[in-house]
Design a protein around this motif. Structure first.
Motif, PDB file in Angstrom:
ATOM      1  N   VAL A  20      52.302  70.687 -13.064  1.00  0.00           N
ATOM      2  CA  VAL A  20      51.846  71.943 -12.463  1.00  0.00           C
ATOM      3  C   VAL A  20      52.690  72.320 -11.254  1.00  0.00           C
ATOM      4  N   ALA A  21      53.046  73.572 -11.181  1.00  0.00           N
ATOM      5  CA  ALA A  21      53.580  74.181  -9.957  1.00  0.00           C
ATOM      6  C   ALA A  21      52.766  75.448  -9.736  1.00  0.00           C
ATOM      7  N   ALA A  22      51.869  75.438  -8.770  1.00  0.00           N
ATOM      8  CA  ALA A  22      50.916  76.536  -8.587  1.00  0.00           C
ATOM      9  C   ALA A  22      50.863  76.969  -7.126  1.00  0.00           C
ATOM     10  N   PRO A  23      50.423  78.181  -6.864  1.00  0.00           N
ATOM     11  CA  PRO A  23      50.335  78.661  -5.483  1.00  0.00           C
ATOM     12  C   PRO A  23      49.363  77.871  -4.612  1.00  0.00           C
ATOM     13  N   ASN A  24      48.387  77.215  -5.209  1.00  0.00           N
ATOM     14  CA  ASN A  24      47.448  76.409  -4.412  1.00  0.00           C
ATOM     15  C   ASN A  24      47.674  74.914  -4.597  1.00  0.00           C
ATOM     16  N   GLY A  25      48.893  74.538  -4.994  1.00  0.00           N
ATOM     17  CA  GLY A  25      49.208  73.122  -5.076  1.00  0.00           C
ATOM     18  C   GLY A  25      50.424  72.835  -5.915  1.00  0.00           C
ATOM     19  N   ARG A  39      40.126  76.338  -3.011  1.00  0.00           N
ATOM     20  CA  ARG A  39      41.141  76.731  -2.027  1.00  0.00           C
ATOM     21  C   ARG A  39      42.141  77.685  -2.665  1.00  0.00           C
ATOM     22  N   SER A  40      42.383  78.781  -1.989  1.00  0.00           N
ATOM     23  CA  SER A  40      43.258  79.823  -2.511  1.00  0.00           C
ATOM     24  C   SER A  40      44.690  79.632  -2.048  1.00  0.00           C
ATOM     25  N   GLY A  41      45.629  80.051  -2.908  1.00  0.00           N
ATOM     26  CA  GLY A  41      47.037  80.085  -2.540  1.00  0.00           C
ATOM     27  C   GLY A  41      47.546  81.497  -2.368  1.00  0.00           C
ATOM     28  N   ALA A  58      50.776  87.735  -2.432  1.00  0.00           N
ATOM     29  CA  ALA A  58      51.216  87.067  -3.658  1.00  0.00           C
ATOM     30  C   ALA A  58      50.744  85.624  -3.641  1.00  0.00           C
ATOM     31  N   GLY A  59      50.834  85.004  -4.786  1.00  0.00           N
ATOM     32  CA  GLY A  59      50.610  83.567  -4.893  1.00  0.00           C
ATOM     33  C   GLY A  59      51.959  82.873  -5.002  1.00  0.00           C
ATOM     34  N   GLU A  60      52.436  82.299  -3.910  1.00  0.00           N
ATOM     35  CA  GLU A  60      53.723  81.610  -3.889  1.00  0.00           C
ATOM     36  C   GLU A  60      53.509  80.094  -3.958  1.00  0.00           C
ATOM     37  N   VAL A  61      54.339  79.404  -4.725  1.00  0.00           N
ATOM     38  CA  VAL A  61      54.264  77.952  -4.796  1.00  0.00           C
ATOM     39  C   VAL A  61      54.719  77.373  -3.459  1.00  0.00           C
ATOM     40  N   PRO A  62      53.871  76.571  -2.792  1.00  0.00           N
ATOM     41  CA  PRO A  62      54.215  76.080  -1.465  1.00  0.00           C
ATOM     42  C   PRO A  62      55.021  74.783  -1.509  1.00  0.00           C
ATOM     43  N   GLY A  63      55.873  74.609  -0.521  1.00  0.00           N
ATOM     44  CA  GLY A  63      56.506  73.318  -0.299  1.00  0.00           C
ATOM     45  C   GLY A  63      57.449  72.854  -1.379  1.00  0.00           C
ATOM     46  N   PHE A  64      58.069  73.784  -2.104  1.00  0.00           N
ATOM     47  CA  PHE A  64      58.990  73.367  -3.148  1.00  0.00           C
ATOM     48  C   PHE A  64      60.403  73.304  -2.586  1.00  0.00           C
ATOM     49  N   ASP A  65      60.927  72.085  -2.468  1.00  0.00           N
ATOM     50  CA  ASP A  65      62.278  71.843  -1.972  1.00  0.00           C
ATOM     51  C   ASP A  65      63.200  71.708  -3.172  1.00  0.00           C
ATOM     52  N   ASP A  66      63.995  72.746  -3.428  1.00  0.00           N
ATOM     53  CA  ASP A  66      64.839  72.751  -4.624  1.00  0.00           C
ATOM     54  C   ASP A  66      65.711  71.510  -4.709  1.00  0.00           C
ATOM     55  N   ALA A  67      66.391  71.178  -3.618  1.00  0.00           N
ATOM     56  CA  ALA A  67      67.339  70.070  -3.637  1.00  0.00           C
ATOM     57  C   ALA A  67      66.652  68.730  -3.848  1.00  0.00           C
ATOM     58  N   ALA A  68      65.382  68.624  -3.454  1.00  0.00           N
ATOM     59  CA  ALA A  68      64.661  67.365  -3.611  1.00  0.00           C
ATOM     60  C   ALA A  68      64.202  67.141  -5.044  1.00  0.00           C
ATOM     61  N   HIS A  69      64.049  68.208  -5.804  1.00  0.00           N
ATOM     62  CA  HIS A  69      63.475  68.086  -7.144  1.00  0.00           C
ATOM     63  C   HIS A  69      64.459  68.362  -8.275  1.00  0.00           C
ATOM     64  N   ILE A  70      65.566  69.024  -7.978  1.00  0.00           N
ATOM     65  CA  ILE A  70      66.491  69.463  -9.018  1.00  0.00           C
ATOM     66  C   ILE A  70      67.876  68.882  -8.765  1.00  0.00           C
ATOM     67  N   PRO A  71      68.547  68.332  -9.759  1.00  0.00           N
ATOM     68  CA  PRO A  71      69.908  67.826  -9.565  1.00  0.00           C
ATOM     69  C   PRO A  71      70.837  68.904  -9.012  1.00  0.00           C
ATOM     70  N   GLY A  72      71.715  68.501  -8.108  1.00  0.00           N
ATOM     71  CA  GLY A  72      72.590  69.462  -7.446  1.00  0.00           C
ATOM     72  C   GLY A  72      73.434  70.278  -8.396  1.00  0.00           C
ATOM     73  N   ARG A  73      73.859  69.673  -9.493  1.00  0.00           N
ATOM     74  CA  ARG A  73      74.705  70.403 -10.436  1.00  0.00           C
ATOM     75  C   ARG A  73      73.964  71.556 -11.105  1.00  0.00           C
TER      76      ARG A  73
END
Length: 409
Positions: A20-25, A39-41, A58-73
């Motif tokens: 899950v990648a959701a606005p409230n978690g 709890r609302s996002g 809007a409902g934005e996904v919080p705390g998503f660090d692209d570089a931490a979760h996705i390979p740099g390439r």
């Protein structure tokens, strides 16, 4: 050519993993805790300046660090939508305790839903074209915007060589993708990842939403999106969704997998002239496919459009199927906004968690108008004995879909 690598299918598709990648978690555990606690996002949009736009929440996904979760390439070649999908797919596989490298060739596939493709990526490259010239447009524009890019990138990253597809039916897509994934299991594929992740929170995507109508202009997070309320005035858009690992019950049993529940019925109907019973027909088809009657449904996860006419049509369909106040109804979307192709998939994930915990999650920030005669679960979760749940989804233009999920016991 796809070949069968599994034992003969039982015909029962079960969910063994959720991402899950959701606005409230971000992540299934954080999101489900938020859902259970109401709890609302939904909050002011931060990904671009909304001062000149009539809709600002809007409902934005919080705390998503692209570089931490996705390979740099992969970062230069992916839209935010795809990065969220890659995160959710990896979480779902880990939750299912599946190591893709141990699967035989052609044993696993991906069917996702998308409503707009990589809008943010596309906007950025169009701006480069207009302002700097064609030589400044990324070569990755050729696929990063495309509807099928999530299915493709997930397949490549996990080396899935089985059936792969994308379903484009807007907000109904998450259920339609699940139906197609289930068909592949019945044809012998061992494992499917399915669901939907969407994100178009950029000026181009926002303008398209506004042009389509229905976005709430209310800037109060607790008042902007109130499906089934007498004063409902539109919806709040969001990003994210869910991806689920789907396996044949026999395969899951053989490897000792933990099972959330089964996808036992799918139905769809199309009515381009408007909602003239299409949602009820889709629900009836799903119930027939599941081999159950309406009386056996223990709760309904509503589409919850947030617009008076559409809310009335859905309430009518629920009343025709179950009678006035005949079944508990919930709309977890009130905590996230409508996530396009990700919304119905996230409702499926919620239904699976509800079956596991034997609780109907609440709807927040709304009270149903009396004429809808809905037993809407509000405020706090409602403990209940749950065996069969019905998930509903619609897209303007005539798409109606329904899915029955059932306890695995």
């Amino acid at each position: 050519m796809t070949t069968s690598t599994a034992r003969p299918a039982t015909g029962t598709a079960v969910v063994t993993g959720i991402g899950v990648a959701a606005p409230n978690g971000l992540g299934t555990k954080a999101w489900w805790e938020s859902v259970r606690e109401g709890r609302s996002g939904i909050r002011p949009l931060t990904q671009f300046d909304t001062d000149s736009y009539p809709a600002k929440l809007a409902g934005e996904v919080p705390g998503f660090d692209d570089a931490a979760h996705i390979p740099g390439r992969l970062l230069p070649q992916t839209d935010r939508m795809t990065r969220l999908a890659l995160y959710a797919a990896a979480e779902a596989l880990a939750d299912a305790r599946v190591d893709p490298s141990t699967l035989p060739d052609y044993a696993a596939g991906v069917v996702t839903a998308s409503s707009a493709g990589g809008f943010e990526f596309g906007q950025r490259e169009l701006q480069a074209l207009w302002s700097q010239g064609s030589e400044y447009v990324s070569v990755y524009q050729s696929f990063a915007w495309f509807y099928a890019v999530n299915s493709g990138q997930i397949s490549i990253r996990h080396q899935f060589r089985g059936p792969s597809a994308v379903v484009v039916s807007g907000d109904a897509g998450g259920l339609d993708a699940m139906a197609q994934a289930r068909r592949h299991l019945r044809r012998g594929t061992r494992l499917m990842i399915s669901g939907g992740i969407d994100s178009a929170l950029c000026p181009w995507g926002w303008t398209a939403r506004l042009a389509g109508g229905g976005l709430s202009p209310d800037d109060r997070p607790a008042a902007a999106y109130r499906p089934f309320a007498g004063g409902a005035g539109g919806y709040v858009a969001g990003e994210g969704g869910a991806l689920l690992v789907l396996e044949d019950a026999a395969t899951a049993r053989d490897r000792g997998a933990t099972v959330y529940g089964a996808v036992t019925g799918c139905g769809a109907a199309f009515d381009p002239t408007g909602d003239q019973g299409g949602l009820r027909r889709a629900a009836e088809a799903a119930l027939t496919d599941a081999g159950i009657s309406a009386a056996e449904v223990d709760a309904v996860f509503a589409d919850a459009a947030g617009m008076p006419e559409a809310d009335r049509a859905e309430a009518d369909a629920i009343r025709e199927l179950f009678g006035p106040y005949g079944v508990p109804v919930t709309a977890p979307k009130t905590m996230t906004g409508r996530l396009a192709a990700g919304g119905a998939a996230l409702d499926l994930a919620a239904a699976m968690c509800a079956l596991r915990d034997q609780v109907v999650p609440p709807t927040i920030h709304t009270t149903p108008a009396p004429e809808h005669t809905l037993d809407l679960v509000t405020g706090t979760p409602r403990p209940a004995e749950l065996r069969h749940l019905l998930v509903l989804a619609r897209e303007r233009g005539g798409f109606h879909s329904a899915c029955v999920v059932s306890s695995a016991g």
